[in-house]
Design a protein around this motif. Structure first.
Motif, short mmCIF file in Angstrom:
data_model
loop_
_atom_site.label_atom_id
_atom_site.label_comp_id
_atom_site.label_asym_id
_atom_site.label_seq_id
_atom_site.Cartn_x
_atom_site.Cartn_y
_atom_site.Cartn_z
N HIS A 188 38.64 36.68 38.90
CA HIS A 188 38.10 37.75 38.05
C HIS A 188 37.41 37.16 36.83
CE1 HIS A 188 38.27 40.78 34.80
NE2 HIS A 188 37.83 41.54 35.77
N LYS B 84 39.92 54.80 31.97
CA LYS B 84 38.99 53.71 31.66
C LYS B 84 37.97 54.12 30.61
CE LYS B 84 38.67 50.54 35.45
NZ LYS B 84 39.02 49.43 34.62
N SER C 234 48.38 30.82 41.24
CA SER C 234 48.22 29.91 40.12
C SER C 234 49.53 29.23 39.74
CB SER C 234 47.69 30.67 38.91
OG SER C 234 47.79 29.85 37.77
N ASP D 253 46.06 43.23 28.55
CA ASP D 253 44.65 43.28 28.97
C ASP D 253 43.74 42.80 27.85
OD1 ASP D 253 45.20 44.26 31.44
OD2 ASP D 253 44.46 46.29 31.10
N1 LIG Z 1 45.74 38.34 32.62
C1 LIG Z 1 44.86 38.54 33.45
C2 LIG Z 1 44.27 39.84 33.62
N2 LIG Z 1 44.49 41.01 32.97
C3 LIG Z 1 43.64 41.90 33.53
N3 LIG Z 1 42.90 41.30 34.49
C4 LIG Z 1 41.91 41.90 35.37
O1 LIG Z 1 40.91 42.50 34.61
C5 LIG Z 1 40.28 43.45 35.43
C6 LIG Z 1 39.92 44.64 34.60
O2 LIG Z 1 39.43 45.55 35.49
P1 LIG Z 1 38.42 46.65 35.12
O3 LIG Z 1 38.41 47.58 36.28
O4 LIG Z 1 38.73 47.17 33.75
O5 LIG Z 1 37.03 45.95 35.00
P2 LIG Z 1 36.14 45.21 36.07
O6 LIG Z 1 36.42 45.67 37.45
O7 LIG Z 1 36.30 43.74 35.85
O8 LIG Z 1 34.67 45.53 35.58
P3 LIG Z 1 33.89 46.90 35.37
O9 LIG Z 1 34.49 47.92 36.32
O10 LIG Z 1 34.09 47.24 33.93
O11 LIG Z 1 32.48 46.56 35.65
C7 LIG Z 1 41.21 43.75 36.60
O12 LIG Z 1 40.66 43.20 37.78
C8 LIG Z 1 42.48 43.03 36.20
O13 LIG Z 1 43.21 42.52 37.30
C9 LIG Z 1 43.26 40.03 34.56
N4 LIG Z 1 42.81 39.01 35.35
C10 LIG Z 1 43.36 37.79 35.18
N5 LIG Z 1 44.36 37.53 34.28
C11 LIG Z 1 44.90 36.16 34.10
O14 LIG Z 1 43.84 35.24 34.32
C12 LIG Z 1 44.23 34.26 35.27
C13 LIG Z 1 43.03 33.85 36.08
O15 LIG Z 1 42.61 34.95 36.87
P4 LIG Z 1 41.39 34.79 37.87
O16 LIG Z 1 40.22 34.43 37.05
O17 LIG Z 1 41.24 36.12 38.55
O18 LIG Z 1 41.75 33.70 38.83
C14 LIG Z 1 45.31 34.92 36.10
O19 LIG Z 1 46.17 33.95 36.62
C15 LIG Z 1 46.00 35.81 35.09
O20 LIG Z 1 47.00 35.06 34.42
#
Ligand SMILES: N=c1c2ncn([C@@H]3O[C@H](COP(=O)(O)OP(=O)(O)OP(=O)(O)O)[C@@H](O)[C@H]3O)c2ncn1[C@@H]1O[C@H](COP(=O)(O)O)[C@@H](O)[C@H]1O
Length: 172
Positions: free
Chosen positions: A79, A15, A45, A120
Protein backbone atom coordinates in the motif's frame (compact mmCIF):
# COMPACT_ATOMS: atom_id res chain seq x y z
CA UNK A 1 -29.37 1.68 25.20
CA UNK A 2 -26.62 4.21 25.64
CA UNK A 3 -24.48 1.49 27.21
CA UNK A 4 -25.02 -0.85 24.26
CA UNK A 5 -23.99 1.88 21.88
CA UNK A 6 -20.90 2.57 23.97
CA UNK A 7 -19.82 -1.09 23.92
CA UNK A 8 -20.22 -1.67 20.20
CA UNK A 9 -17.16 -2.56 18.15
CA UNK A 10 -15.43 0.61 17.02
CA UNK A 11 -15.96 1.40 13.38
CA UNK A 12 -14.05 3.82 11.23
CA UNK A 13 -15.55 7.18 10.35
CA UNK A 14 -17.18 7.63 6.97
CA UNK A 15 -14.42 8.27 4.46
CA UNK A 16 -13.42 11.88 4.04
CA UNK A 17 -12.40 12.99 0.55
CA UNK A 18 -10.35 16.18 0.27
CA UNK A 19 -9.88 17.80 -3.14
CA UNK A 20 -6.32 18.40 -4.35
CA UNK A 21 -5.42 22.07 -4.83
CA UNK A 22 -6.16 23.37 -8.32
CA UNK A 23 -3.39 22.59 -10.79
CA UNK A 24 -2.01 19.61 -8.83
CA UNK A 25 -2.68 16.17 -10.26
CA UNK A 26 -2.04 12.74 -8.74
CA UNK A 27 -1.45 9.54 -10.68
CA UNK A 28 -4.77 7.76 -11.06
CA UNK A 29 -5.20 4.50 -9.11
CA UNK A 30 -6.27 2.77 -12.33
CA UNK A 31 -2.82 3.47 -13.84
CA UNK A 32 -1.09 1.40 -11.11
CA UNK A 33 -0.89 -2.41 -10.96
CA UNK A 34 -3.93 -4.02 -9.31
CA UNK A 35 -3.29 -4.94 -5.65
CA UNK A 36 -2.63 -8.63 -5.00
CA UNK A 37 -5.56 -9.52 -2.75
CA UNK A 38 -4.31 -12.94 -1.64
CA UNK A 39 -1.13 -11.64 0.03
CA UNK A 40 -1.20 -9.34 3.03
CA UNK A 41 2.25 -7.81 3.29
CA UNK A 42 1.49 -6.74 6.85
CA UNK A 43 1.09 -10.36 7.93
CA UNK A 44 4.34 -11.30 6.18
CA UNK A 45 6.45 -8.43 7.46
CA UNK A 46 9.02 -9.70 9.98
CA UNK A 47 9.30 -6.24 11.49
CA UNK A 48 5.66 -6.13 12.49
CA UNK A 49 5.32 -9.82 13.33
CA UNK A 50 7.96 -9.87 16.08
CA UNK A 51 5.43 -9.79 18.88
CA UNK A 52 6.49 -6.48 20.39
CA UNK A 53 3.86 -4.72 22.38
CA UNK A 54 2.94 -1.12 21.96
CA UNK A 55 5.54 1.54 22.42
CA UNK A 56 6.75 4.51 20.42
CA UNK A 57 9.58 2.46 18.85
CA UNK A 58 6.96 1.12 16.47
CA UNK A 59 7.12 4.50 14.72
CA UNK A 60 10.83 4.04 13.91
CA UNK A 61 10.19 0.48 12.72
CA UNK A 62 7.23 1.57 10.63
CA UNK A 63 9.34 4.33 9.04
CA UNK A 64 11.98 1.71 8.10
CA UNK A 65 9.37 -0.54 6.48
CA UNK A 66 7.84 2.33 4.51
CA UNK A 67 11.32 3.56 3.52
CA UNK A 68 12.07 0.07 2.13
CA UNK A 69 8.90 0.31 0.06
CA UNK A 70 10.01 3.60 -1.51
CA UNK A 71 11.22 3.06 -5.04
CA UNK A 72 11.85 -0.66 -4.59
CA UNK A 73 8.33 -1.39 -3.34
CA UNK A 74 5.90 -3.36 -5.47
CA UNK A 75 2.78 -1.25 -5.94
CA UNK A 76 0.74 -4.41 -6.42
CA UNK A 77 1.70 -5.77 -2.99
CA UNK A 78 2.49 -2.70 -0.92
CA UNK A 79 0.00 0.00 0.00
CA UNK A 80 2.86 2.38 0.84
CA UNK A 81 4.56 1.85 -2.54
CA UNK A 82 1.23 2.25 -4.26
CA UNK A 83 0.44 5.48 -2.44
CA UNK A 84 3.88 7.02 -3.04
CA UNK A 85 3.69 6.05 -6.71
CA UNK A 86 0.68 8.35 -6.95
CA UNK A 87 2.78 11.38 -6.11
CA UNK A 88 3.52 13.76 -3.25
CA UNK A 89 0.19 15.60 -3.57
CA UNK A 90 -1.74 12.33 -3.12
CA UNK A 91 0.42 11.31 -0.15
CA UNK A 92 -0.27 14.67 1.50
CA UNK A 93 -3.96 14.54 0.62
CA UNK A 94 -4.33 11.14 2.32
CA UNK A 95 -2.76 12.55 5.48
CA UNK A 96 -5.31 15.36 5.43
CA UNK A 97 -8.20 12.93 5.01
CA UNK A 98 -7.02 10.72 7.86
CA UNK A 99 -6.55 13.80 10.05
CA UNK A 100 -10.11 14.93 9.39
CA UNK A 101 -11.45 11.43 10.15
CA UNK A 102 -9.54 11.46 13.43
CA UNK A 103 -10.88 14.92 14.25
CA UNK A 104 -14.45 13.74 13.62
CA UNK A 105 -14.12 10.76 15.95
CA UNK A 106 -12.42 12.84 18.63
CA UNK A 107 -15.07 15.55 18.40
CA UNK A 108 -17.81 12.92 18.71
CA UNK A 109 -16.11 11.51 21.78
CA UNK A 110 -15.66 8.07 20.16
CA UNK A 111 -12.62 6.99 22.11
CA UNK A 112 -11.99 3.60 20.48
CA UNK A 113 -12.56 4.89 16.95
CA UNK A 114 -10.18 7.75 17.75
CA UNK A 115 -7.51 5.15 18.58
CA UNK A 116 -8.03 3.46 15.18
CA UNK A 117 -8.00 6.75 13.33
CA UNK A 118 -4.88 7.81 15.23
CA UNK A 119 -3.07 4.70 13.95
CA UNK A 120 -4.16 5.53 10.39
CA UNK A 121 -3.03 9.11 10.89
CA UNK A 122 0.42 8.15 12.22
CA UNK A 123 0.94 5.66 9.39
CA UNK A 124 0.03 8.27 6.77
CA UNK A 125 2.24 10.88 8.51
CA UNK A 126 5.14 8.45 8.22
CA UNK A 127 4.42 7.96 4.51
CA UNK A 128 4.61 11.78 4.19
CA UNK A 129 8.00 11.76 5.96
CA UNK A 130 9.38 8.99 3.73
CA UNK A 131 8.08 10.68 0.60
CA UNK A 132 9.70 13.96 1.71
CA UNK A 133 12.99 12.29 2.72
CA UNK A 134 12.46 13.17 6.39
CA UNK A 135 14.02 10.87 9.01
CA UNK A 136 12.09 10.36 12.27
CA UNK A 137 15.14 11.56 14.23
CA UNK A 138 14.63 15.02 12.75
CA UNK A 139 11.14 15.19 14.25
CA UNK A 140 12.23 13.58 17.54
CA UNK A 141 15.04 16.18 17.82
CA UNK A 142 12.56 18.99 17.33
CA UNK A 143 10.30 17.53 20.03
CA UNK A 144 13.30 17.21 22.38
CA UNK A 145 14.27 20.81 21.63
CA UNK A 146 10.78 21.92 22.67
CA UNK A 147 10.74 19.85 25.85
CA UNK A 148 10.20 21.92 28.96
CA UNK A 149 9.20 25.02 26.98
CA UNK A 150 5.58 25.91 27.62
CA UNK A 151 3.62 26.49 24.43
CA UNK A 152 2.19 29.65 25.96
CA UNK A 153 5.63 31.01 26.84
CA UNK A 154 6.93 30.17 23.35
CA UNK A 155 4.00 31.96 21.76
CA UNK A 156 4.44 35.02 23.97
CA UNK A 157 8.13 35.16 23.00
CA UNK A 158 7.43 35.25 19.27
CA UNK A 159 8.38 38.52 17.59
CA UNK A 160 5.29 40.65 16.99
CA UNK A 161 4.02 40.67 13.44
CA UNK A 162 5.41 37.23 12.66
CA UNK A 163 1.95 35.72 12.34
CA UNK A 164 0.87 38.41 9.90
CA UNK A 165 4.12 38.10 7.94
CA UNK A 166 3.58 34.34 7.68
CA UNK A 167 0.34 35.06 5.86
CA UNK A 168 -1.85 33.01 8.19
CA UNK A 169 -5.34 34.08 9.13
CA UNK A 170 -5.22 32.07 12.33
CA UNK A 171 -6.06 34.14 15.38
CA UNK A 172 -3.05 34.76 17.59
N1 LIG B 1 -0.13 0.89 9.34
C1 LIG B 1 -0.41 0.67 8.17
C2 LIG B 1 -1.67 1.09 7.61
N2 LIG B 1 -2.71 1.77 8.16
C3 LIG B 1 -3.62 1.91 7.17
N3 LIG B 1 -3.16 1.34 6.04
C4 LIG B 1 -3.84 1.22 4.76
O1 LIG B 1 -4.20 2.49 4.29
C5 LIG B 1 -5.23 2.31 3.37
C6 LIG B 1 -6.20 3.43 3.51
O2 LIG B 1 -7.23 3.12 2.66
P1 LIG B 1 -8.15 4.16 2.01
O3 LIG B 1 -9.29 3.39 1.45
O4 LIG B 1 -8.42 5.27 2.98
O5 LIG B 1 -7.33 4.81 0.85
P2 LIG B 1 -6.75 4.20 -0.48
O6 LIG B 1 -7.48 3.00 -0.92
O7 LIG B 1 -5.28 3.99 -0.28
O8 LIG B 1 -6.85 5.41 -1.50
P3 LIG B 1 -8.08 6.26 -2.02
O9 LIG B 1 -9.31 5.38 -1.95
O10 LIG B 1 -8.14 7.45 -1.11
O11 LIG B 1 -7.68 6.66 -3.39
C7 LIG B 1 -5.83 0.93 3.59
O12 LIG B 1 -5.47 0.09 2.50
C8 LIG B 1 -5.15 0.47 4.87
O13 LIG B 1 -4.92 -0.92 4.92
C9 LIG B 1 -1.96 0.84 6.28
N4 LIG B 1 -1.08 0.19 5.46
C10 LIG B 1 0.10 -0.20 5.98
N5 LIG B 1 0.45 0.00 7.30
C11 LIG B 1 1.78 -0.40 7.81
O14 LIG B 1 2.72 -0.25 6.75
C12 LIG B 1 3.46 -1.44 6.59
C13 LIG B 1 3.80 -1.62 5.12
O15 LIG B 1 2.61 -1.84 4.40
P4 LIG B 1 2.66 -2.11 2.84
O16 LIG B 1 3.27 -0.91 2.24
O17 LIG B 1 1.24 -2.33 2.41
O18 LIG B 1 3.52 -3.32 2.63
C14 LIG B 1 2.57 -2.55 7.12
O19 LIG B 1 3.35 -3.62 7.56
C15 LIG B 1 1.84 -1.85 8.25
O20 LIG B 1 2.62 -1.94 9.43
Amino acid sequence: MAKAAKNKTPTKAAKVRLPLPAGIAATKKSKLPKPVRAVDARVLSPLTANGTGGDALILDRLWQVVEQRRGAGDAARSHSARLMARGTAKVAQKLGEEAVECVIEAALGNREATVLESADLLYHLIVVWVDAGIHPEEVWSELVRRQGVSGLAEKAARPRGVIRAAGTRKLP
